[in-house]
Design a protein around this motif. Structure first.
Motif, PDB file in Angstrom:
ATOM      1  N   GLN A  64      93.534   4.075 -36.474  1.00 44.90           N
ATOM      2  CA  GLN A  64      94.992   4.006 -36.346  1.00 44.90           C
ATOM      3  C   GLN A  64      95.389   3.970 -34.872  1.00 44.90           C
ATOM      4  OE1 GLN A  64      97.215   6.740 -38.801  1.00 44.90           O
ATOM      5  NE2 GLN A  64      98.842   6.910 -37.279  1.00 44.90           N
ATOM      6  N   LYS A  65      94.716   4.746 -34.054  1.00 46.32           N
ATOM      7  CA  LYS A  65      95.043   4.795 -32.623  1.00 46.32           C
ATOM      8  C   LYS A  65      94.877   3.425 -31.967  1.00 46.32           C
ATOM      9  CE  LYS A  65      93.998   7.110 -28.239  1.00 46.32           C
ATOM     10  NZ  LYS A  65      94.840   6.167 -27.576  1.00 46.32           N
ATOM     11  N   ARG A  66      93.806   2.721 -32.311  1.00 46.46           N
ATOM     12  CA  ARG A  66      93.586   1.395 -31.718  1.00 46.46           C
ATOM     13  C   ARG A  66      94.687   0.424 -32.134  1.00 46.46           C
ATOM     14  NH1 ARG A  66      87.961  -1.068 -32.047  1.00 46.46           N
ATOM     15  NH2 ARG A  66      88.768  -2.187 -30.247  1.00 46.46           N
ATOM     16  N   LEU A  70      97.348  -1.435 -29.561  1.00 47.84           N
ATOM     17  CA  LEU A  70      97.480  -2.889 -29.525  1.00 47.84           C
ATOM     18  C   LEU A  70      98.914  -3.339 -29.801  1.00 47.84           C
ATOM     19  CD1 LEU A  70      96.145  -5.754 -29.442  1.00 47.84           C
ATOM     20  CD2 LEU A  70      96.026  -5.555 -31.938  1.00 47.84           C
ATOM     21  N   LEU A  71      99.517  -2.758 -30.832  1.00 45.10           N
ATOM     22  CA  LEU A  71     100.841  -3.205 -31.272  1.00 45.10           C
ATOM     23  C   LEU A  71     101.985  -2.450 -30.603  1.00 45.10           C
ATOM     24  CD1 LEU A  71     100.048  -3.613 -35.067  1.00 45.10           C
ATOM     25  CD2 LEU A  71     100.085  -5.384 -33.295  1.00 45.10           C
ATOM     26  N   ARG A  72     101.631  -1.441 -29.794  1.00 43.48           N
ATOM     27  CA  ARG A  72     102.637  -0.626 -29.104  1.00 43.48           C
ATOM     28  C   ARG A  72     103.614   0.013 -30.098  1.00 43.48           C
ATOM     29  NH1 ARG A  72     103.523  -5.194 -24.627  1.00 43.48           N
ATOM     30  NH2 ARG A  72     101.495  -5.027 -23.665  1.00 43.48           N
ATOM     31  N   VAL A  73     103.028   0.567 -31.151  1.00 45.02           N
ATOM     32  CA  VAL A  73     103.804   1.254 -32.183  1.00 45.02           C
ATOM     33  C   VAL A  73     103.496   2.741 -32.064  1.00 45.02           C
ATOM     34  CG1 VAL A  73     104.071   1.552 -34.687  1.00 45.02           C
ATOM     35  CG2 VAL A  73     103.778  -0.733 -33.726  1.00 45.02           C
ATOM     36  N   PRO A  74     104.510   3.602 -32.030  1.00 39.65           N
ATOM     37  CA  PRO A  74     104.252   5.041 -31.962  1.00 39.65           C
ATOM     38  C   PRO A  74     103.459   5.523 -33.178  1.00 39.65           C
ATOM     39  CG  PRO A  74     106.588   4.554 -31.585  1.00 39.65           C
ATOM     40  CD  PRO A  74     105.942   3.282 -32.018  1.00 39.65           C
ATOM     41  N   GLN A 142     100.759 -21.399 -28.391  1.00 37.98           N
ATOM     42  CA  GLN A 142     100.058 -20.153 -28.734  1.00 37.98           C
ATOM     43  C   GLN A 142      99.428 -19.509 -27.501  1.00 37.98           C
ATOM     44  OE1 GLN A 142      97.737 -21.938 -31.975  1.00 37.98           O
ATOM     45  NE2 GLN A 142      98.566 -20.331 -33.305  1.00 37.98           N
ATOM     46  N   GLU A 143      98.837 -20.342 -26.649  1.00 41.11           N
ATOM     47  CA  GLU A 143      98.230 -19.831 -25.424  1.00 41.11           C
ATOM     48  C   GLU A 143      99.270 -19.225 -24.492  1.00 41.11           C
ATOM     49  OE1 GLU A 143      96.040 -21.776 -21.585  1.00 41.11           O
ATOM     50  OE2 GLU A 143      95.409 -22.523 -23.547  1.00 41.11           O
ATOM     51  N   LEU A 144     100.387 -19.910 -24.327  1.00 48.47           N
ATOM     52  CA  LEU A 144     101.437 -19.408 -23.430  1.00 48.47           C
ATOM     53  C   LEU A 144     102.065 -18.126 -23.964  1.00 48.47           C
ATOM     54  CD1 LEU A 144     103.135 -22.790 -22.480  1.00 48.47           C
ATOM     55  CD2 LEU A 144     101.659 -21.356 -21.032  1.00 48.47           C
ATOM     56  N   LEU A 145     102.309 -18.066 -25.262  1.00 48.12           N
ATOM     57  CA  LEU A 145     102.886 -16.855 -25.854  1.00 48.12           C
ATOM     58  C   LEU A 145     101.915 -15.675 -25.737  1.00 48.12           C
ATOM     59  CD1 LEU A 145     104.692 -18.314 -28.976  1.00 48.12           C
ATOM     60  CD2 LEU A 145     105.755 -17.370 -26.918  1.00 48.12           C
ATOM     61  N   ALA A 146     100.629 -15.937 -25.905  1.00 46.98           N
ATOM     62  CA  ALA A 146      99.627 -14.873 -25.742  1.00 46.98           C
ATOM     63  C   ALA A 146      99.636 -14.364 -24.301  1.00 46.98           C
ATOM     64  CB  ALA A 146      98.244 -15.384 -26.130  1.00 46.98           C
ATOM     65  N   LYS A 147      99.795 -15.275 -23.368  1.00 45.86           N
ATOM     66  CA  LYS A 147      99.857 -14.904 -21.958  1.00 45.86           C
ATOM     67  C   LYS A 147     101.081 -14.030 -21.678  1.00 45.86           C
ATOM     68  CE  LYS A 147      98.277 -17.605 -18.165  1.00 45.86           C
ATOM     69  NZ  LYS A 147      98.279 -18.884 -17.473  1.00 45.86           N
ATOM     70  N   VAL A 148     102.217 -14.402 -22.227  1.00 41.52           N
ATOM     71  CA  VAL A 148     103.444 -13.618 -22.053  1.00 41.52           C
ATOM     72  C   VAL A 148     103.271 -12.235 -22.683  1.00 41.52           C
ATOM     73  CG1 VAL A 148     105.882 -13.434 -22.717  1.00 41.52           C
ATOM     74  CG2 VAL A 148     104.992 -15.602 -21.855  1.00 41.52           C
ATOM     75  N   ALA A 149     102.645 -12.187 -23.838  1.00 44.17           N
ATOM     76  CA  ALA A 149     102.455 -10.903 -24.542  1.00 44.17           C
ATOM     77  C   ALA A 149     101.565  -9.952 -23.754  1.00 44.17           C
ATOM     78  CB  ALA A 149     101.872 -11.147 -25.930  1.00 44.17           C
ATOM     79  N   ARG A 150     100.610 -10.520 -22.969  1.00 48.36           N
ATOM     80  CA  ARG A 150      99.715  -9.668 -22.179  1.00 48.36           C
ATOM     81  C   ARG A 150     100.460  -9.082 -21.014  1.00 48.36           C
ATOM     82  NH1 ARG A 150      95.885 -13.731 -23.456  1.00 48.36           N
ATOM     83  NH2 ARG A 150      96.341 -14.900 -21.578  1.00 48.36           N
TER      84      ARG A 150
END
Length: 150
Positions: A64-66, A70-74, A142-150
């Motif tokens: 659950q912690k991982r 990853l999803l930045r969910v409390p 998809q590549e650009l959105l992944a980059k923004v998400a990082r």
């Protein structure tokens, strides 16, 4: 006879046109609608549930912690979501033998079936995007959105 209505001119979006957040939000409306029609309504799966099913499927015995990281969910919110997945018979939790605080997650047989079915359904629903994006454009997006998400 009903009165003829004049067509209103489109709304002026020029103040927002160059903001990345607005463009992403507008695109999300379309992709969320495709998800709802292809997966959400027919299979009864919410987007966050779909995401977790896919991540747990691909990362057997993750914790659950991982997922929270990853999803930045409390953690408390993730616990509620996972409780719902467990109640629906899609996910099982197991305490780590060496670290009793860690909960390992895995899909049940029903959860695996649903993960496969929902991913296939989403792929079909997203084929509607093929009318506006070439395969190269889709990969680039998809590549650009992944980059923004990082």
């Amino acid at each position: 006879m009903s009165p003829t209505r004049e067509k209103s001119p489109p709304l002026d979006q020029s103040r927002l046109a160059h903001t990345l957040g607005y463009a992403i939000a507008r695109a999300a409306v379309t992709t969320n609608q495709l998800f709802s029609q292809g997966v959400g309504e027919p299979l009864g799966v919410r987007p966050v549930e779909f995401t977790l099913l896919q991540l747990i499927f691909s990362n057997r015995n993750t914790t659950q912690k991982r997922l929270c990281d990853l999803l930045r969910v409390p953690a408390p919110q993730m616990t509620l979501i996972l409780d719902r997945l467990q109640e629906r018979g899609w996910v099982e939790r197991e305490r780590d033998a060496n670290d009793r605080r860690a909960l390992h997650l895995r899909l049940t047989a029903e959860g695996e079936r649903l993960a496969e079915e929902s991913l296939a359904a989403l792929r079909v629903a997203e084929q509607a995007l093929d009318r506006v994006l070439s395969s190269g454009e889709r990969l680039l997006l998809q590549e650009l959105l992944a980059k923004v998400a990082r």
